[in-house]
Design an enzyme around this catalytic site. Structure first.
Site, PDB file in Angstrom:
ATOM      1  N   VAL A  60       1.016  -0.946   0.050  1.00 38.77           N
ATOM      2  CA  VAL A  60       0.033  -0.115  -0.006  1.00 38.77           C
ATOM      3  C   VAL A  60       0.850   1.077  -0.022  1.00 38.77           C
ATOM      4  O   VAL A  60       2.043   1.219   0.769  1.00 38.77           O
ATOM      5  CB  VAL A  60      -1.102  -0.031   1.305  1.00 38.77           C
ATOM      6  N   GLY A  92      -2.851   3.045   6.657  1.00 38.59           N
ATOM      7  CA  GLY A  92      -4.028   3.453   7.783  1.00 38.59           C
ATOM      8  C   GLY A  92      -5.488   3.600   7.313  1.00 38.59           C
ATOM      9  O   GLY A  92      -6.357   4.028   8.127  1.00 38.59           O
ATOM     10  N   ILE A  94      -6.717  -0.363   3.523  1.00 40.22           N
ATOM     11  CA  ILE A  94      -6.804  -0.957   2.010  1.00 40.22           C
ATOM     12  C   ILE A  94      -5.883  -2.028   1.918  1.00 40.22           C
ATOM     13  O   ILE A  94      -6.456  -2.857   1.350  1.00 40.22           O
ATOM     14  CB  ILE A  94      -5.669   0.226   1.168  1.00 40.22           C
ATOM     15  N   GLY A  95      -5.001  -2.555   2.600  1.00 39.36           N
ATOM     16  CA  GLY A  95      -4.111  -3.738   2.665  1.00 39.36           C
ATOM     17  C   GLY A  95      -5.170  -4.938   3.273  1.00 39.36           C
ATOM     18  O   GLY A  95      -4.999  -5.919   2.434  1.00 39.36           O
ATOM     19  N   ASN A 130      10.803  -6.668   8.766  1.00 35.90           N
ATOM     20  CA  ASN A 130       9.543  -5.636   8.593  1.00 35.90           C
ATOM     21  C   ASN A 130       8.539  -5.878   9.641  1.00 35.90           C
ATOM     22  O   ASN A 130       7.686  -6.624   9.494  1.00 35.90           O
ATOM     23  CB  ASN A 130       8.888  -6.217   7.012  1.00 35.90           C
ATOM     24  N   TYR A 170      -0.385  -8.295   9.993  1.00 36.78           N
ATOM     25  CA  TYR A 170      -0.689  -9.581  10.002  1.00 36.78           C
ATOM     26  C   TYR A 170      -1.396 -10.344  11.044  1.00 36.78           C
ATOM     27  O   TYR A 170      -2.261 -11.024  11.031  1.00 36.78           O
ATOM     28  CB  TYR A 170       0.123 -10.640   9.248  1.00 36.78           C
TER      29      TYR A 170
END
Length: 152
Positions: free
Chosen positions: A77, A83, A86-87, A114, A121
């Protein structure tokens, strides 16, 4: 993804690599992505003609589960669009597409540097599988491996 968006999606994959600081430059181009459409499914999020994010996935099969699954190759994204959920929406949409084809699980990898993706997740309910280890034969080693050892 429309054909005209392939180059922008490839640029997102390059941005992902830069964001996590791996020092690896992806070899993906729009042309290569378009040529792999028989293998990889790509969906995009856009707003007023501007791409905000992309999810690239492919069908996999788990012998341990005895089931098809979605393997998420990349999810990205744009920083200015983060924020806004969207992901998660891209991932859910891709999950629904693959569930319609029989997928029963989602599998993906997160680079160890990351932390933001790890947290993302985890919030979505993904379990981190620390007992698995990724092993790869890159191109040169792959070529050497398949050309040695005779026939089976």
């Amino acid at each position: 993804m429309r054909a005209a968006e392939a180059e922008a999606v490839a640029a997102m994959v390059h941005a992902l690599a830069r964001d996590i600081g791996t020092g690896v430059v992806p070899k993906l181009t729009g042309e290569r992505l378009a040529a792999a459409q028989d293998l990889i499914d790509t969906i995009v999020a856009e707003e007023q003609g501007r791409l905000l994010g992309a999810c690239l996935g492919l069908m996999t099969y788990s012998t341990w589960r005895g089931a098809r699954g979605l393997y998420v190759v990349d999810l990205f994204v744009m920083p200015e669009a983060r924020g806004r959920n969207i992901g998660a929406r891209l991932l859910r949409h891709m999950g629904r597409r693959f569930a319609a084809r029989g997928a029963q699980f989602i599998k993906l990898e997160v680079d160890e540097t990351n932390g933001a993706a790890e947290r993302f997740y985890a919030r979505l309910g993904f379990a981190k599988k620390t007992e698995d280890r990724l092993h790869i034969l890159e191109h040169d080693q792959f070529t050497s491996f398949i050309s040695s050892g005779g026939e089976t």
